[in-house]
Design a protein around this motif. Structure first.
Motif, PDB file in Angstrom:
ATOM      1  N   LYS A  22       1.507  -3.757   0.778  1.00 12.78           N
ATOM      2  CA  LYS A  22       0.644  -2.597  -0.054  1.00 12.78           C
ATOM      3  C   LYS A  22       0.612  -1.300   0.693  1.00 12.78           C
ATOM      4  O   LYS A  22       0.433  -0.234  -0.176  1.00 12.78           O
ATOM      5  CB  LYS A  22      -0.647  -3.236  -0.606  1.00 12.78           C
ATOM      6  CG  LYS A  22      -1.407  -3.582   0.748  1.00 12.78           C
ATOM      7  CD  LYS A  22      -2.858  -4.295   0.357  1.00 12.78           C
ATOM      8  CE  LYS A  22      -3.670  -4.728   1.522  1.00 12.78           C
ATOM      9  NZ  LYS A  22      -4.776  -5.610   0.823  1.00 12.78           N
ATOM     10  N   MET A  49       3.437   0.737  -0.322  1.00 19.16           N
ATOM     11  CA  MET A  49       3.474   1.071  -1.853  1.00 19.16           C
ATOM     12  C   MET A  49       2.527   2.126  -2.018  1.00 19.16           C
ATOM     13  O   MET A  49       2.600   2.957  -2.966  1.00 19.16           O
ATOM     14  CB  MET A  49       2.956  -0.126  -2.652  1.00 19.16           C
ATOM     15  CG  MET A  49       4.067  -1.405  -2.262  1.00 19.16           C
ATOM     16  SD  MET A  49       5.645  -1.147  -2.841  1.00 19.16           S
ATOM     17  CE  MET A  49       6.612  -0.948  -1.206  1.00 19.16           C
ATOM     18  N   GLU A  50       1.538   2.284  -1.129  1.00 21.74           N
ATOM     19  CA  GLU A  50       0.504   3.300  -1.560  1.00 21.74           C
ATOM     20  C   GLU A  50       0.852   4.807  -0.617  1.00 21.74           C
ATOM     21  O   GLU A  50       0.469   5.840  -1.199  1.00 21.74           O
ATOM     22  CB  GLU A  50      -0.930   2.852  -0.962  1.00 21.74           C
ATOM     23  CG  GLU A  50      -2.036   3.947  -1.235  1.00 21.74           C
ATOM     24  CD  GLU A  50      -3.291   3.413  -0.890  1.00 21.74           C
ATOM     25  OE1 GLU A  50      -3.948   2.636  -1.889  1.00 21.74           O
ATOM     26  OE2 GLU A  50      -3.932   3.459  -0.014  1.00 21.74           O
ATOM     27  N   ALA A  51       1.586   4.342   0.620  1.00 25.10           N
ATOM     28  CA  ALA A  51       1.414   5.535   1.347  1.00 25.10           C
ATOM     29  C   ALA A  51       2.903   6.399   1.066  1.00 25.10           C
ATOM     30  O   ALA A  51       2.988   7.761   1.319  1.00 25.10           O
ATOM     31  CB  ALA A  51       1.832   5.194   3.015  1.00 25.10           C
ATOM     32  N   SER A  59       6.042   7.898  -1.221  1.00 31.16           N
ATOM     33  CA  SER A  59       6.256   8.059  -2.892  1.00 31.16           C
ATOM     34  C   SER A  59       7.363   7.067  -3.340  1.00 31.16           C
ATOM     35  O   SER A  59       8.107   6.768  -2.710  1.00 31.16           O
ATOM     36  CB  SER A  59       6.980   9.689  -2.820  1.00 31.16           C
ATOM     37  OG  SER A  59       8.361   9.886  -2.176  1.00 31.16           O
ATOM     38  N   TYR A 104      -4.055   0.095   6.418  1.00 32.29           N
ATOM     39  CA  TYR A 104      -4.169   0.345   4.884  1.00 32.29           C
ATOM     40  C   TYR A 104      -6.070   0.195   4.678  1.00 32.29           C
ATOM     41  O   TYR A 104      -6.390   1.029   3.854  1.00 32.29           O
ATOM     42  CB  TYR A 104      -3.921  -0.974   4.113  1.00 32.29           C
ATOM     43  CG  TYR A 104      -4.072  -0.702   2.884  1.00 32.29           C
ATOM     44  CD1 TYR A 104      -3.333  -0.369   1.812  1.00 32.29           C
ATOM     45  CD2 TYR A 104      -5.100  -1.617   2.123  1.00 32.29           C
ATOM     46  CE1 TYR A 104      -3.806  -0.274   0.659  1.00 32.29           C
ATOM     47  CE2 TYR A 104      -5.574  -1.672   0.737  1.00 32.29           C
ATOM     48  CZ  TYR A 104      -4.533  -1.057  -0.021  1.00 32.29           C
ATOM     49  OH  TYR A 104      -5.064  -0.765  -1.390  1.00 32.29           O
ATOM     50  N   HIS A 132      -7.494   3.460   6.141  1.00 32.13           N
ATOM     51  CA  HIS A 132      -7.337   4.686   5.294  1.00 32.13           C
ATOM     52  C   HIS A 132      -8.377   4.495   4.110  1.00 32.13           C
ATOM     53  O   HIS A 132      -8.819   5.482   3.652  1.00 32.13           O
ATOM     54  CB  HIS A 132      -5.724   4.488   4.825  1.00 32.13           C
ATOM     55  CG  HIS A 132      -5.712   5.495   3.537  1.00 32.13           C
ATOM     56  ND1 HIS A 132      -5.862   5.289   2.566  1.00 32.13           N
ATOM     57  CD2 HIS A 132      -5.382   6.827   3.785  1.00 32.13           C
ATOM     58  CE1 HIS A 132      -5.487   6.308   1.836  1.00 32.13           C
ATOM     59  NE2 HIS A 132      -5.324   7.399   2.447  1.00 32.13           N
ATOM     60  N   SER A 133      -8.637   3.305   3.603  1.00 33.69           N
ATOM     61  CA  SER A 133      -9.466   3.305   2.445  1.00 33.69           C
ATOM     62  C   SER A 133     -10.863   3.574   2.843  1.00 33.69           C
ATOM     63  O   SER A 133     -11.724   3.925   1.887  1.00 33.69           O
ATOM     64  CB  SER A 133      -9.512   1.804   1.970  1.00 33.69           C
ATOM     65  OG  SER A 133      -9.840   0.838   2.659  1.00 33.69           O
ATOM     66  N   TYR A 152      -1.388   8.530   6.804  1.00 31.42           N
ATOM     67  CA  TYR A 152      -0.285   8.215   5.981  1.00 31.42           C
ATOM     68  C   TYR A 152       0.883   9.074   6.347  1.00 31.42           C
ATOM     69  O   TYR A 152       2.078   8.764   5.631  1.00 31.42           O
ATOM     70  CB  TYR A 152      -0.610   8.048   4.430  1.00 31.42           C
ATOM     71  CG  TYR A 152      -1.289   6.675   3.947  1.00 31.42           C
ATOM     72  CD1 TYR A 152      -1.614   5.716   4.854  1.00 31.42           C
ATOM     73  CD2 TYR A 152      -1.658   6.639   2.633  1.00 31.42           C
ATOM     74  CE1 TYR A 152      -2.199   4.728   4.500  1.00 31.42           C
ATOM     75  CE2 TYR A 152      -2.150   5.524   2.287  1.00 31.42           C
ATOM     76  CZ  TYR A 152      -2.458   4.287   3.103  1.00 31.42           C
ATOM     77  OH  TYR A 152      -3.148   3.163   2.518  1.00 31.42           O
TER      78      TYR A 152
END
Length: 345
Positions: free
Chosen positions: A183, A186-188, A190, A247, A250-251, A263
């Motif tokens: 994940k 998938m988030e970091a 494009s 992850y 970062h959140s 990221y």
């Protein structure tokens, strides 16, 4: 003496209609380890393919490896997905010369289809597209190495990016593929980066920076590294823990500017070793978030260390620059937690 040549080869003909139907029913599959995502985004290029179908022009064969009743696509994914997209009215035609047609009165006239979706086209154009006959070349039950060789040989010299070429020849494709779906990426990253398999490239660099003595993240170094390195189950477990922590950290970061830095690809790879060390040291996600915010809070530059910032500029993939960044991170990490323990004591 007899040469062992590998899987048998065969050749058949499929219409575009049959090809699309086989993709829909799952008997043609392009979602395999060696393939990249859909990267044909230039509309004129996509339209040129549709024009070739309409005019029955020569188009290179599509290549597959047949496993049981499923044809795994080794080459032809971009063309196939473009046809599917167009048949579903996924884009309008552009950049095409006008066609010469014979109208219902038997007269010759010019016909411009620029701006047309598939459903807008006259029936004769639609039928020409669906009934185009593709040459299908396939092998029977080729192993993964043969598949990679086929993909490499068909695409060598063309505009594949470094991440995709690394992936094709990687020894541990399966492990890299599993980790690349984390994940975090998938988030970091494009969608364009994911389509180009930059996530696979990031996994390889993360493994290298944890395990190689003279590591570099330049393509000319990482490509042969991926070809020979064996990523073990233990490696997969550790990297998953490291990616989880990045992850989670970062959140937790409230400052969007600082959160964005974690990221950034150079910084993400640079913090991999210290993240792994923090797990061994027993620090929590929140404690690592506080360290990250403290170190990566530069106002005009990423961090509070000028030495790190200089090494994160030009030539970031060189071994000397990587060593400098890791050294600065390690020094700040040690100082930060030494001060935390002093204050707590």
């Amino acid at each position: 003496m007899k040469i062992i040549k590998g899987a048998d080869r065969a050749r058949v003909e499929w219409t575009a209609r049959k090809l699309v139907e086989m993709v829909k029913e799952g008997s043609v599959n392009f979602d395999i380890d060696i393939q990249r995502g859909y990267v044909w985004k230039d509309n004129d290029k996509r339209s040129a393919l549709i024009r070739s179908l309409i005019l029955d022009r020569h188009i290179p064969p599509l290549y597959f490896n047949k496993i049981g009743e499923v044809y795994e696509g080794e080459d032809g994914k971009q063309r196939t997905l473009t046809i599917i997209k167009f048949l579903n009215d996924g884009f309008e035609l552009s950049g095409l010369d006008v066609f010469t047609v014979i109208n219902d009165e038997g007269e010759t006239e010019e016909f411009d289809i620029n701006g047309y979706n598939f459903s807008d086209l006259p029936e004769c154009f639609q039928n020409a597209i669906k009934e185009y006959s593709f040459t299908i070349c396939y092998t029977d039950n080729a192993d993964q190495e043969e598949q990679a060789d086929t993909f490499y040989n068909l695409n060598n010299g063309q505009s594949l990016n470094a991440a995709t070429m690394n992936r094709v020849k990687a020894k541990s494709k399966k492990q890299i593929g599993i980790l690349a779906k984390h994940k975090l990426f998938m988030e970091a990253l494009s969608q364009t980066a994911l389509d180009g398999h930059v996530n696979d490239d990031m996994v390889a660099k993360a493994h290298a920076i944890l395990n190689a003595e003279e590591v570099s993240t330049d393509a000319k170094w990482i490509r042969p590294y991926m070809r020979k390195v064996n990523i073990t189950n233990q490696d997969v477990t550790l990297l998953n823990k490291v990616f989880d922590r990045i992850y989670n950290v970062h959140s937790m970061i409230e400052d969007a500017k600082i959160a964005k830095r974690i990221y950034a690809r150079t910084h993400m790879i640079s913090i991999i070793p210290i993240i792994a060390e923090s797990i061994d040291d027993g620090y929590s996600d929140r404690q690592m978030m506080e360290w990250f915010v403290n170190f990566f809070c530069g106002k005009k530059s990423p961090t509070i260390s000028k030495t790190y910032n200089d090494a994160a500029g030009r030539g970031t993939g060189k071994n000397s620059a990587i060593k400098t960044r890791l050294s600065e991170i390690k020094k700040n990490y040690n100082l930060h937690f030494t001060n935390m323990k002093r204050l707590a004591g």
